[in-house]
Motif scaffolding. Sequence first.
Motif, mmCIF file in Angstrom:
data_model
loop_
_atom_site.group_PDB
_atom_site.id
_atom_site.type_symbol
_atom_site.label_atom_id
_atom_site.label_comp_id
_atom_site.label_asym_id
_atom_site.label_seq_id
_atom_site.Cartn_x
_atom_site.Cartn_y
_atom_site.Cartn_z
ATOM 1 N N VAL B 53 0.827 -1.213 0.000
ATOM 2 C CA VAL B 53 0.000 0.000 0.000
ATOM 3 C C VAL B 53 0.868 1.273 0.000
ATOM 4 O O VAL B 53 0.614 2.211 -0.760
ATOM 5 C CB VAL B 53 -0.944 -0.020 1.232
ATOM 6 C CG1 VAL B 53 -1.596 1.325 1.452
ATOM 7 C CG2 VAL B 53 -1.996 -1.098 1.058
ATOM 8 N N TRP B 54 1.881 1.275 0.844
ATOM 9 C CA TRP B 54 2.709 2.466 1.015
ATOM 10 C C TRP B 54 3.881 2.472 0.026
ATOM 11 O O TRP B 54 4.127 3.450 -0.673
ATOM 12 C CB TRP B 54 3.219 2.522 2.466
ATOM 13 C CG TRP B 54 4.007 3.745 2.817
ATOM 14 C CD1 TRP B 54 4.003 4.946 2.179
ATOM 15 C CD2 TRP B 54 4.919 3.870 3.906
ATOM 16 N NE1 TRP B 54 4.863 5.820 2.815
ATOM 17 C CE2 TRP B 54 5.426 5.195 3.871
ATOM 18 C CE3 TRP B 54 5.341 3.021 4.925
ATOM 19 C CZ2 TRP B 54 6.346 5.659 4.802
ATOM 20 C CZ3 TRP B 54 6.257 3.489 5.848
ATOM 21 C CH2 TRP B 54 6.750 4.797 5.797
ATOM 22 N N GLY B 57 1.963 1.809 -3.678
ATOM 23 C CA GLY B 57 0.808 2.654 -3.982
ATOM 24 C C GLY B 57 1.021 4.096 -3.547
ATOM 25 O O GLY B 57 0.238 4.975 -3.904
ATOM 26 N N ILE B 59 0.570 5.264 -0.667
ATOM 27 C CA ILE B 59 -0.467 5.675 0.287
ATOM 28 C C ILE B 59 0.087 5.489 1.701
ATOM 29 O O ILE B 59 0.213 4.356 2.175
ATOM 30 C CB ILE B 59 -1.734 4.808 0.115
ATOM 31 C CG1 ILE B 59 -2.227 4.847 -1.328
ATOM 32 C CG2 ILE B 59 -2.821 5.228 1.091
ATOM 33 C CD1 ILE B 59 -3.177 3.702 -1.676
ATOM 34 N N CYS B 189 1.802 -10.473 -4.792
ATOM 35 C CA CYS B 189 2.172 -9.052 -4.910
ATOM 36 C C CYS B 189 3.146 -8.855 -6.072
ATOM 37 O O CYS B 189 3.027 -7.888 -6.835
ATOM 38 C CB CYS B 189 2.821 -8.551 -3.616
ATOM 39 S SG CYS B 189 1.673 -8.374 -2.263
ATOM 40 N N GLY B 198 -0.456 -2.931 -11.735
ATOM 41 C CA GLY B 198 0.694 -2.717 -10.852
ATOM 42 C C GLY B 198 1.607 -1.626 -11.360
ATOM 43 O O GLY B 198 2.079 -0.778 -10.593
ATOM 44 N N LEU B 201 0.005 1.630 -10.807
ATOM 45 C CA LEU B 201 0.057 1.959 -9.377
ATOM 46 C C LEU B 201 1.403 2.596 -9.034
ATOM 47 O O LEU B 201 1.461 3.614 -8.331
ATOM 48 C CB LEU B 201 -0.159 0.672 -8.563
ATOM 49 C CG LEU B 201 -0.404 0.842 -7.072
ATOM 50 C CD1 LEU B 201 -1.683 1.620 -6.825
ATOM 51 C CD2 LEU B 201 -0.469 -0.517 -6.393
ATOM 52 N N ARG B 205 2.385 6.416 -7.692
ATOM 53 C CA ARG B 205 3.274 6.752 -6.565
ATOM 54 C C ARG B 205 4.305 7.791 -7.015
ATOM 55 O O ARG B 205 4.608 8.730 -6.290
ATOM 56 C CB ARG B 205 3.987 5.481 -6.086
ATOM 57 C CG ARG B 205 5.007 5.727 -4.995
ATOM 58 C CD ARG B 205 5.941 4.553 -4.840
ATOM 59 N NE ARG B 205 6.819 4.419 -5.989
ATOM 60 C CZ ARG B 205 7.651 3.392 -6.190
ATOM 61 N NH1 ARG B 205 7.688 2.409 -5.331
ATOM 62 N NH2 ARG B 205 8.417 3.344 -7.255
ATOM 63 N N HIS B 221 -7.392 3.320 -8.855
ATOM 64 C CA HIS B 221 -6.196 2.506 -8.617
ATOM 65 C C HIS B 221 -5.799 2.530 -7.139
ATOM 66 O O HIS B 221 -5.453 1.503 -6.564
ATOM 67 C CB HIS B 221 -5.042 2.987 -9.493
ATOM 68 C CG HIS B 221 -5.174 2.557 -10.921
ATOM 69 N ND1 HIS B 221 -5.973 3.219 -11.823
ATOM 70 C CD2 HIS B 221 -4.637 1.504 -11.598
ATOM 71 C CE1 HIS B 221 -5.905 2.604 -12.996
ATOM 72 N NE2 HIS B 221 -5.113 1.570 -12.881
ATOM 73 N N LYS B 222 -5.851 3.716 -6.542
ATOM 74 C CA LYS B 222 -5.481 3.814 -5.125
ATOM 75 C C LYS B 222 -6.477 3.038 -4.266
ATOM 76 O O LYS B 222 -6.099 2.345 -3.316
ATOM 77 C CB LYS B 222 -5.445 5.282 -4.680
ATOM 78 C CG LYS B 222 -4.184 5.998 -5.121
ATOM 79 C CD LYS B 222 -4.037 7.311 -4.383
ATOM 80 C CE LYS B 222 -2.622 7.852 -4.566
ATOM 81 N NZ LYS B 222 -2.367 9.038 -3.774
ATOM 82 N N ALA B 225 -5.779 -0.703 -4.542
ATOM 83 C CA ALA B 225 -4.576 -1.097 -3.793
ATOM 84 C C ALA B 225 -4.850 -1.078 -2.295
ATOM 85 O O ALA B 225 -4.438 -1.980 -1.551
ATOM 86 C CB ALA B 225 -3.425 -0.154 -4.123
ATOM 87 N N PHE B 226 -5.567 -0.056 -1.842
ATOM 88 C CA PHE B 226 -5.889 0.084 -0.417
ATOM 89 C C PHE B 226 -6.768 -1.083 0.046
ATOM 90 O O PHE B 226 -6.580 -1.631 1.125
ATOM 91 C CB PHE B 226 -6.623 1.420 -0.234
ATOM 92 C CG PHE B 226 -6.735 1.876 1.188
ATOM 93 C CD1 PHE B 226 -5.607 2.206 1.921
ATOM 94 C CD2 PHE B 226 -7.980 2.004 1.791
ATOM 95 C CE1 PHE B 226 -5.717 2.653 3.228
ATOM 96 C CE2 PHE B 226 -8.101 2.450 3.096
ATOM 97 C CZ PHE B 226 -6.964 2.776 3.812
#
Lengths: 240, 336
Positions: B53-54, B57, B59, B189, B198, B201, B205, B221-222, B225-226
């Motif tokens: 995620v981080w 992505g 996030i 993943c 991917g 994504l 980022r 997309h976010k 992924a979240f």
Amino acid sequence: MTVAPILEIRKLTKRFGGVTAVDGVDFTLADGELRCLIGPNGAGKSTFFNCLSGQLAPTSGAVHLDGHDISGWPSHAIARLGVGIKTQVPSVFDGLEVRENVWLAARRRYNAREAKERCDELLTRLNIQSLAAHMVGELAHGQRQLVEIGMVIASDPRLILLDEPAAGMSRDEVARLAALISEIARERSLIVVDHDMRFIRMIAETVTVFHQGRVLIEGEVDKVLADAMVKDVYLGKQVV
Amino acid sequence: MRARRWRLIGFLALLLGGVAFAFGFPAFASLHATIQLTNALALALFALSLALVWGFGGILCFGQAAFFGLGAYAYAIAAINFGDTTFAWPTAILVPAAFAAALGYFMFYGRLSDVYLGVVTLTVTLILFQLFNSTAGPEYRIGDARLGGFNGIPSTPPLNVPFDGRAYLSPESIFVIAVLVLLAALFGCLWLLRTRFGRVLVSIRENPLRAELLGYDVRVHKLAAFTIGGGMAGLAGLLFAQNVLVNPALFSLLYTAQVIIWVIVGGLGTLVGPILGSIGLQYVMAWLGTLGWINPNLALGVILVAFVLFVPRGLWPLLVKVVTHGRRLVRGNGTS
């Protein structure tokens, strides 16, 4: 025979609080036309551009693209209608390779195999194939501009919006870019915002001059640049 | 071509090594060590969820523990009510994933900036912590499962053979499952990041505006992924809950902060790094805890500061750099 417009803008206005950056602008772009937007700093060119690209929602007015009213649409939806957008500051994926930058742009429209072919073709056309495996963040400003232009045309858009594409480029790079834009303009409609008058003369046939959020004058490039009002607006800057 | 071959060899080595380790470790290690490593693997999966995620992505979620805790509670409640853990698996994944989707919808479609996103996710986690803490009375129950307030659900059932609620799996079998689940998540993943989704994504980022201008819907997309990260954290919660117990501490600042530190120390922007960082730091913390004269959480803070200052890219990128440099040196000596 008149060519049908691809873009029609009516009474476009954008206000930021008490400041009116774009004030009731009417603008029409014919299909296949290349139009340059010029004007001094603060004339409203970039705000107008951002309203077209969806980065800003207009306060009022209508933007019609190919018959769709796109006023207030998000940028991705406008891009999907066939609009390629290059921003003022190069907006690229710094942490990715040049090849992947262009591939990602092509992949939005094409399948994986076609996107790879399109990517290879564009890298060759832009003469940056030797940089394909370099991270974009490592490149010089002019090279980053070229990568971004490659990304803009990778998805084969019908209308291309370029905001100051020649900024920060060397003389040689500007000449190559002008040749590239003229080539692209044979197949597509373009709106180019720039300050560099030499560059404008290299590419433009018609020019629209912005001043204080309004269209001051528009027409053939030589006539417009010779206009006394335009010279006045540029406050002594030599319009060559 | 050579890079692709090496990558394939690496994947195969990881897969075969992982499977061999899954079946081999319990045969040689003590029961205590097996159970302890099962916990560490559950938390490594938790770290992997944030790494996706981080790290990919972009996030910055300060509330990954919310999905971890929800997964644990969903598993315990489903297992107690069904009398069988078979359907508790999808429940533990879907409940936190749905919660992440709902929360993410408001955050991403509300166009919250990164800072506010961090604040909102952290606040939601702390609200859940308070909420589950105040469920002590007998009236707070879902079916047969009492939520238990501060004490949580201490009698969380361990995993059982599918569709046979009385045939509990041994700790050794559960260890094998934990390794295989972690491997499956890791390879999942890796696969996801090679797909168009991917790559987009990762591009988001790098530069969300450019991705948007290319025609990619950043919000969708976010959100996806979240949601996937939420489901993965829920799965980690399941593995942890069936081995330990379920209580509101799963939503606490401790887990919220620890998982961020594991990812930073292991290497943000990598998948293997956070797994190694998580497992390594858990053992370091456990060892420091036995010394008695040092507070492990204080030591964890010092480790974080040291990594941020001296190894900002994390352990795994450092390791890769050292190996690559070593190979170049060997190749250079060989040709000279």
